[in-house]
Design an enzyme around this catalytic site. Structure first.
Site, mmCIF file in Angstrom:
data_model
loop_
_atom_site.group_PDB
_atom_site.id
_atom_site.type_symbol
_atom_site.label_atom_id
_atom_site.label_comp_id
_atom_site.label_asym_id
_atom_site.label_seq_id
_atom_site.Cartn_x
_atom_site.Cartn_y
_atom_site.Cartn_z
ATOM 1 N N ASP A 165 0.877 -1.162 0.000
ATOM 2 C CA ASP A 165 0.000 0.000 0.000
ATOM 3 C C ASP A 165 0.926 1.226 0.000
ATOM 4 O OD1 ASP A 165 -2.310 1.645 0.431
ATOM 5 O OD2 ASP A 165 -1.719 1.761 2.545
ATOM 6 N N ASP B 170 -0.134 5.040 0.706
ATOM 7 C CA ASP B 170 -0.412 6.021 1.758
ATOM 8 C C ASP B 170 -0.361 5.364 3.132
ATOM 9 O OD1 ASP B 170 -1.036 8.323 0.090
ATOM 10 O OD2 ASP B 170 -2.862 7.272 -0.475
ATOM 11 N N GLY C 121 -7.463 3.952 3.252
ATOM 12 C CA GLY C 121 -7.647 2.844 2.311
ATOM 13 C C GLY C 121 -8.925 2.934 1.495
ATOM 14 N N ARG D 61 -11.818 7.861 -2.906
ATOM 15 C CA ARG D 61 -12.176 9.278 -2.712
ATOM 16 C C ARG D 61 -13.693 9.465 -2.538
ATOM 17 N NH1 ARG D 61 -10.061 12.796 -7.423
ATOM 18 N NH2 ARG D 61 -8.224 11.583 -6.858
ATOM 19 N N SER E 165 -5.390 5.123 -4.346
ATOM 20 C CA SER E 165 -5.278 6.539 -4.707
ATOM 21 C C SER E 165 -5.064 6.777 -6.194
ATOM 22 C CB SER E 165 -4.134 7.186 -3.934
ATOM 23 O OG SER E 165 -3.926 8.504 -4.401
ATOM 24 N N ASN F 178 -3.975 9.529 -7.111
ATOM 25 C CA ASN F 178 -2.807 10.413 -7.106
ATOM 26 C C ASN F 178 -1.483 9.652 -6.996
ATOM 27 O OD1 ASN F 178 -3.984 13.183 -7.159
ATOM 28 N ND2 ASN F 178 -5.016 12.455 -5.313
ATOM 29 N N ASP G 196 -1.661 -0.512 6.098
ATOM 30 C CA ASP G 196 -1.933 0.175 7.366
ATOM 31 C C ASP G 196 -3.433 0.310 7.617
ATOM 32 O OD1 ASP G 196 -2.383 2.064 5.325
ATOM 33 O OD2 ASP G 196 -2.114 3.712 6.745
HETATM 34 C C1 BG6 Z 1 -5.894 5.803 -0.069
HETATM 35 C C2 BG6 Z 1 -5.988 6.633 1.179
HETATM 36 O O1 BG6 Z 1 -4.589 5.384 -0.271
HETATM 37 O O2 BG6 Z 1 -6.334 6.565 -1.202
HETATM 38 C C3 BG6 Z 1 -7.411 7.160 1.332
HETATM 39 O O3 BG6 Z 1 -5.651 5.837 2.305
HETATM 40 C C4 BG6 Z 1 -7.824 7.930 0.083
HETATM 41 O O4 BG6 Z 1 -7.493 7.969 2.482
HETATM 42 C C5 BG6 Z 1 -7.674 7.028 -1.136
HETATM 43 O O5 BG6 Z 1 -9.173 8.366 0.195
HETATM 44 C C6 BG6 Z 1 -8.026 7.734 -2.439
HETATM 45 O O6 BG6 Z 1 -7.101 8.751 -2.680
HETATM 46 P P1 BG6 Z 1 -7.145 9.786 -3.867
HETATM 47 O O7 BG6 Z 1 -5.743 10.337 -3.882
HETATM 48 O O8 BG6 Z 1 -7.494 9.073 -5.125
HETATM 49 O O9 BG6 Z 1 -8.167 10.822 -3.515
HETATM 50 MG MG MG Z 2 -2.819 3.139 3.525
#
Ligand code: BG6
Ligand code: MG
Length: 211
Positions: free
Chosen positions: A8, A10, A45, A48, A115, A117, A169
């Site tokens: 993972d 984040d 985890g 969004r 994510s 991102n 996590d």
């Molecule tokens: C996960 C985070 O890795 O990504 C979450 O733990 C988050 O908190 C999710 O909501 C989605 O992220 P993003 O960057 O696509 O908004």
């Molecule tokens: Mg995580």
């Protein structure tokens, strides 16, 4: 026999929790919605849009789908501003040591993150060319606890799920790994895993699990 480790991103490799918290908080404050660190913990985890639904549990009015889209985009804009400041110094303690040791010993390493991102974050921390595979919020239709993100990572690597270890996590991430038929290592107290470590600085994944 473990042939690949799926990380993972984040909260395992890089510390972005506080960026998510500050971005959601800014958006929630603007909307007059109560939000705190405890609610933020529930977003770990989670995708969004699913995170937004949790934030909106405390809203005093209903939001239309278009409004929800705008809220999620606004939060993401604030989040992008914050992650543009990330550097390799934001790698979590022990992450790089574990990644290098696994690679040096012929174990494949991948990212499995909800994510969207992920590519930006990997670039910021200097790891955009490091992993053997990257599976993230951009190539999945179902978020953790669904196993899709990890199954796709295993498929990209060509390794059967039973020979993969997931490092997470978040409770949702451990559940995703288990449902995918993989072994799981929990950091920071995520529940339900095969192995536990307080954090990666005090845990050598290769020596303790893989070897
Ligand atoms: C996960 C985070 O890795 O990504 C979450 O733990 C988050 O908190 C999710 O909501 C989605 O992220 P993003 O960057 O696509 O908004
Ligand atoms: Mg995580």
């Amino acid at each position: 026999m473990i042939k690949a480790v799926l990380f993972d991103l984040d909260g395992v490799i890089v510390s972005t929790d506080h960026c998510h918290y500050r971005a959601w908080k800014r958006m929630a404050d603007e909307e007059g919605i109560y939000f705190d660190e405890k609610i933020n913990d529930r977003l770990r985890g989670v995708s969004r849009m699913a995170s937004l639904e949790i934030v909106l549990e405390r809203a005093t009015r209903a939001y239309t789908d278009d409004e929800k889209k705008e809220l999620a985009e606004r939060k993401n804009g604030y989040y992008r501003e914050l992650i543009s400041e990330l550097t390799p110094a934001d790698l979590l303690p022990g992450a790089m040591e574990n990644l290098n040791k696994l690679k040096d010993n012929g174990i494949l390493v991948a990212v499995g993150s909800s994510s969207k991102n992920t590519p930006i974050i990997l670039r910021q921390i200097g790891l955009d060319a490091f992993f053997d595979a990257v599976s993230d919020g951009n190539n999945i239709t179902r978020s953790k606890p669904d196993p899709e993100v990890f199954l796709k990572a295993a498929e990209m690597l060509g390794v059967p799920p039973a020979e993969c270890l997931v490092v997470e996590d978040a409770d949702a991430g451990i559940e995703a790994g288990r449902r995918g038929g993989m072994k799981t290592l929990s950091v920071k107290g995520a529940a339900g895993a095969d192995y536990f470590a307080p954090d990666l600085s005090s845990f050598d994944i290769y020596e303790k699990i893989v070897r």
